[in-house]
Design a protein around this motif. Sequence first.
Motif, PDB file in Angstrom:
ATOM      1  N   LEU A  73      -4.962  -0.690  -3.715  1.00 44.42           N
ATOM      2  CA  LEU A  73      -4.754   0.146  -2.528  1.00 44.42           C
ATOM      3  C   LEU A  73      -4.499   1.607  -2.925  1.00 44.42           C
ATOM      4  O   LEU A  73      -4.936   2.534  -2.238  1.00 44.42           O
TER       5      LEU A  73
ATOM      6  N   GLY B  55      -1.657  -4.045  -8.834  1.00 41.92           N
ATOM      7  CA  GLY B  55      -1.016  -3.256  -7.786  1.00 41.92           C
ATOM      8  C   GLY B  55      -1.629  -1.866  -7.692  1.00 41.92           C
ATOM      9  O   GLY B  55      -0.992  -0.927  -7.238  1.00 41.92           O
ATOM     10  N   LEU B  56      -2.890  -1.764  -8.132  1.00 38.25           N
ATOM     11  CA  LEU B  56      -3.540  -0.447  -8.091  1.00 38.25           C
ATOM     12  C   LEU B  56      -4.626  -0.340  -7.024  1.00 38.25           C
ATOM     13  O   LEU B  56      -5.038   0.740  -6.659  1.00 38.25           O
TER      14      LEU B  56
ATOM     15  N   ARG C  87       3.584 -14.543  -2.636  1.00 36.70           N
ATOM     16  CA  ARG C  87       2.220 -14.468  -2.149  1.00 36.70           C
ATOM     17  C   ARG C  87       1.230 -14.282  -3.306  1.00 36.70           C
ATOM     18  O   ARG C  87       0.121 -14.756  -3.299  1.00 36.70           O
TER      19      ARG C  87
ATOM     20  N   ASP D  32      -9.079  -8.688   7.654  1.00 31.20           N
ATOM     21  CA  ASP D  32      -9.117 -10.061   7.134  1.00 31.20           C
ATOM     22  C   ASP D  32      -8.169 -10.957   7.925  1.00 31.20           C
ATOM     23  O   ASP D  32      -7.464 -10.482   8.806  1.00 31.20           O
TER      24      ASP D  32
ATOM     25  N   ARG E  91      -8.808 -11.922  -1.622  1.00 29.65           N
ATOM     26  CA  ARG E  91      -7.715 -12.506  -2.404  1.00 29.65           C
ATOM     27  C   ARG E  91      -6.604 -13.032  -1.491  1.00 29.65           C
ATOM     28  O   ARG E  91      -6.044 -14.089  -1.719  1.00 29.65           O
ATOM     29  N   TYR E  92      -6.303 -12.284  -0.421  1.00 32.07           N
ATOM     30  CA  TYR E  92      -5.153 -12.657   0.409  1.00 32.07           C
ATOM     31  C   TYR E  92      -5.553 -13.378   1.693  1.00 32.07           C
ATOM     32  O   TYR E  92      -4.708 -13.848   2.434  1.00 32.07           O
TER      33      TYR E  92
ATOM     34  N   ASN F 223      -9.212  -7.299  -1.851  1.00 31.87           N
ATOM     35  CA  ASN F 223      -7.901  -7.695  -1.346  1.00 31.87           C
ATOM     36  C   ASN F 223      -8.048  -8.711  -0.234  1.00 31.87           C
ATOM     37  O   ASN F 223      -7.330  -9.715  -0.183  1.00 31.87           O
TER      38      ASN F 223
ATOM     39  N   ARG G 175       3.255  -4.354  -6.196  1.00 31.69           N
ATOM     40  CA  ARG G 175       2.730  -5.600  -5.635  1.00 31.69           C
ATOM     41  C   ARG G 175       3.825  -6.173  -4.768  1.00 31.69           C
ATOM     42  O   ARG G 175       4.982  -6.243  -5.183  1.00 31.69           O
TER      43      ARG G 175
HETATM   44  N1  LIG Z   1      -5.518  -7.801   2.653  1.00 32.27           N
HETATM   45  C1  LIG Z   1      -4.230  -7.978   2.346  1.00 32.27           C
HETATM   46  N2  LIG Z   1      -3.490  -8.914   2.977  1.00 32.27           N
HETATM   47  C2  LIG Z   1      -2.191  -9.102   2.645  1.00 32.27           C
HETATM   48  N3  LIG Z   1      -1.540  -8.381   1.724  1.00 32.27           N
HETATM   49  C3  LIG Z   1      -2.212  -7.448   1.049  1.00 32.27           C
HETATM   50  C4  LIG Z   1      -3.588  -7.194   1.336  1.00 32.27           C
HETATM   51  N4  LIG Z   1      -4.000  -6.206   0.521  1.00 32.27           N
HETATM   52  C5  LIG Z   1      -2.950  -5.858  -0.232  1.00 32.27           C
HETATM   53  N5  LIG Z   1      -1.875  -6.611   0.072  1.00 32.27           N
HETATM   54  C6  LIG Z   1      -0.537  -6.513  -0.546  1.00 32.27           C
HETATM   55  O1  LIG Z   1      -0.378  -5.201  -1.055  1.00 32.27           O
HETATM   56  C7  LIG Z   1      -0.107  -5.235  -2.457  1.00 32.27           C
HETATM   57  C8  LIG Z   1      -0.812  -4.067  -3.138  1.00 32.27           C
HETATM   58  O2  LIG Z   1      -2.215  -4.245  -3.069  1.00 32.27           O
HETATM   59  P1  LIG Z   1      -3.135  -3.672  -4.199  1.00 32.27           P
HETATM   60  O3  LIG Z   1      -4.536  -3.917  -3.839  1.00 32.27           O
HETATM   61  O4  LIG Z   1      -2.710  -2.274  -4.420  1.00 32.27           O
HETATM   62  O5  LIG Z   1      -2.726  -4.483  -5.472  1.00 32.27           O
HETATM   63  P2  LIG Z   1      -3.174  -5.959  -5.892  1.00 32.27           P
HETATM   64  O6  LIG Z   1      -4.246  -6.445  -4.994  1.00 32.27           O
HETATM   65  O7  LIG Z   1      -1.947  -6.754  -5.986  1.00 32.27           O
HETATM   66  O8  LIG Z   1      -3.744  -5.678  -7.338  1.00 32.27           O
HETATM   67  P3  LIG Z   1      -5.114  -5.020  -7.761  1.00 32.27           P
HETATM   68  O9  LIG Z   1      -4.721  -3.819  -8.532  1.00 32.27           O
HETATM   69  O10 LIG Z   1      -5.830  -6.022  -8.557  1.00 32.27           O
HETATM   70  O11 LIG Z   1      -5.834  -4.672  -6.489  1.00 32.27           O
HETATM   71  C9  LIG Z   1      -0.623  -6.563  -2.909  1.00 32.27           C
HETATM   72  O12 LIG Z   1       0.137  -7.001  -3.996  1.00 32.27           O
HETATM   73  C10 LIG Z   1      -0.410  -7.465  -1.706  1.00 32.27           C
HETATM   74  O13 LIG Z   1       0.889  -7.994  -1.704  1.00 32.27           O
END
Ligand SMILES: Nc1ncnc2c1ncn2[C@@H]1O[C@H](COP(=O)(O)OP(=O)(O)OP(=O)(O)O)[C@@H](O)[C@H]1O
Length: 432
Positions: free
Chosen positions: A399, A396-397, A387, A363, A341-342, A338, A382
């Motif tokens: 976290l 969205g899994l 963003r 981060d 990615r963000y 995450n 998500r």
């Molecule tokens: N480090 C971060 N900085 C900013 N926003 C975040 C961060 N991590 C998570 N988020 C937000 O929280 C949401 C849920 O995160 P989560 O990791 O559950 O899903 P995802 O990253 O979208 O998908 P994936 O299942 O591939 O991890 C994300 O869609 C994002 O908007």
Amino acid sequence: MTFEWLKRYMPDGLYGRAALILVLPVVTLQLVVSVVFIQRHFEGVTEQMTREIARQINTVLDPEWDDDARLAERLSLDFLPTSAAQVPEAHIRRWYDFSGIVVIRTLDQHVVGFQRAHLVDDWTVHIWVQRGNEPVQMIEFNRKRASASNPHQLLVNMVVFGALMTLIAYLYLRNQLRPIKRLAKASEAFGRGRHVAYSPSGAIEVRAAGHAFLDMRARIERQIEQRTMMLSGISHDLRTPLTRLRLSVSMLDDTEREPLERDIDDMQKLIDAFLDFARGNADSAQPEPTDMPGFAQEIVDDCARAGVPVSLVDVDGAGQVTLRQTALRRALENLIGNAERYGTHCEVSVALTEKSLRIRVEDDGPGIAAGQRGAALRPFVRLDPARNQDSGTGVGLGLAIAADIARGHGGVLRLGVSETLGGLRADIVIAR
Ligand SMILES: Nc1ncnc2c1ncn2[C@@H]1O[C@H](COP(=O)(O)OP(=O)(O)OP(=O)(O)O)[C@@H](O)[C@H]1O
Ligand SMILES: [Mg+2]
């Protein structure tokens, strides 16, 4: 009126409280009984008896009687040879001879010419009497005639039997508390995702709680199992048609093929994420002792090698923590993923204390607003589509899985704002 302040002085443990409930009334009762009994009863009886013997001594020493010696013998009063020099400086008694105080006081009040008394032991009393200019007389009589029996025996009995009963109560209570402790231990272990053998025992109420716990544990385990089976079943079954689809698509010409293949790739990723979520804590059977900063370092190194801009910046404390390694690795990789990615840069730190382990991933991305943190932890959520537009396909899994794994270790996943980098701060906190 509240008793809040009293709580501070109450023992914390069940044993301490139970002991207090038992001991406090017993001690109070004993104190009241002994004070009332010793004070009223023994003092009254002793005074009466001593007054009687004082009257006899007065009679023997009365100059109107001629045959003093015969009368004294009849009354069992021994006159012993003595002299003024032998009279002790003060009354003598043993420190714990409480009825002796009453004996001396009463003799002093009632024997004419009374000087000193020496309460030698439980059987003998010596007193010195001098009347006018006559020589000093020393009289010996049996202590049993002056006081009923020694009240200190009652005290000794009370203390000894009190201690004995407390010991018995302690042993009994400890046995009663053992099943509760075992139940607490089994529940605690289950909360941390460990299955500990447990069979209910003890008092009816404790056994009932134990059975309720076992029922609950079985139901939860069954549900987890069903969830895992269902999700992995679906994911697995979807793979075959997907592979078939990929094969058919590969027959098409390039312009048509590429977008379709991208879609298929996305679906494949989705299915993989489902499988991950379904597995949750289930795959790595039992937690194992893990060397702590070392394990985190390993994960960070692996990610860095794969090209993720991440580094382990701060380590505080070292030691072994019992963890499910595969699961925790997945949780951390999700958090680091995450961050990548963000944001553009990610820092990991580890703090290990006697009681807990905290792994922090920070981060420099936009972070998550305080009001949205709860939602972000839910599966398939998500945030903020803008963003995520160019951040590839997340499900969205990530976290949700990390939170699930933290919970499976009896811990939590906490989200906040990074102080150093300004983006998201995700803490996995696990009690040791
Ligand atoms: N480090 C971060 N900085 C900013 N926003 C975040 C961060 N991590 C998570 N988020 C937000 O929280 C949401 C849920 O995160 P989560 O990791 O559950 O899903 P995802 O990253 O979208 O998908 P994936 O299942 O591939 O991890 C994300 O869609 C994002 O908007
Ligand atoms: Mg994610």
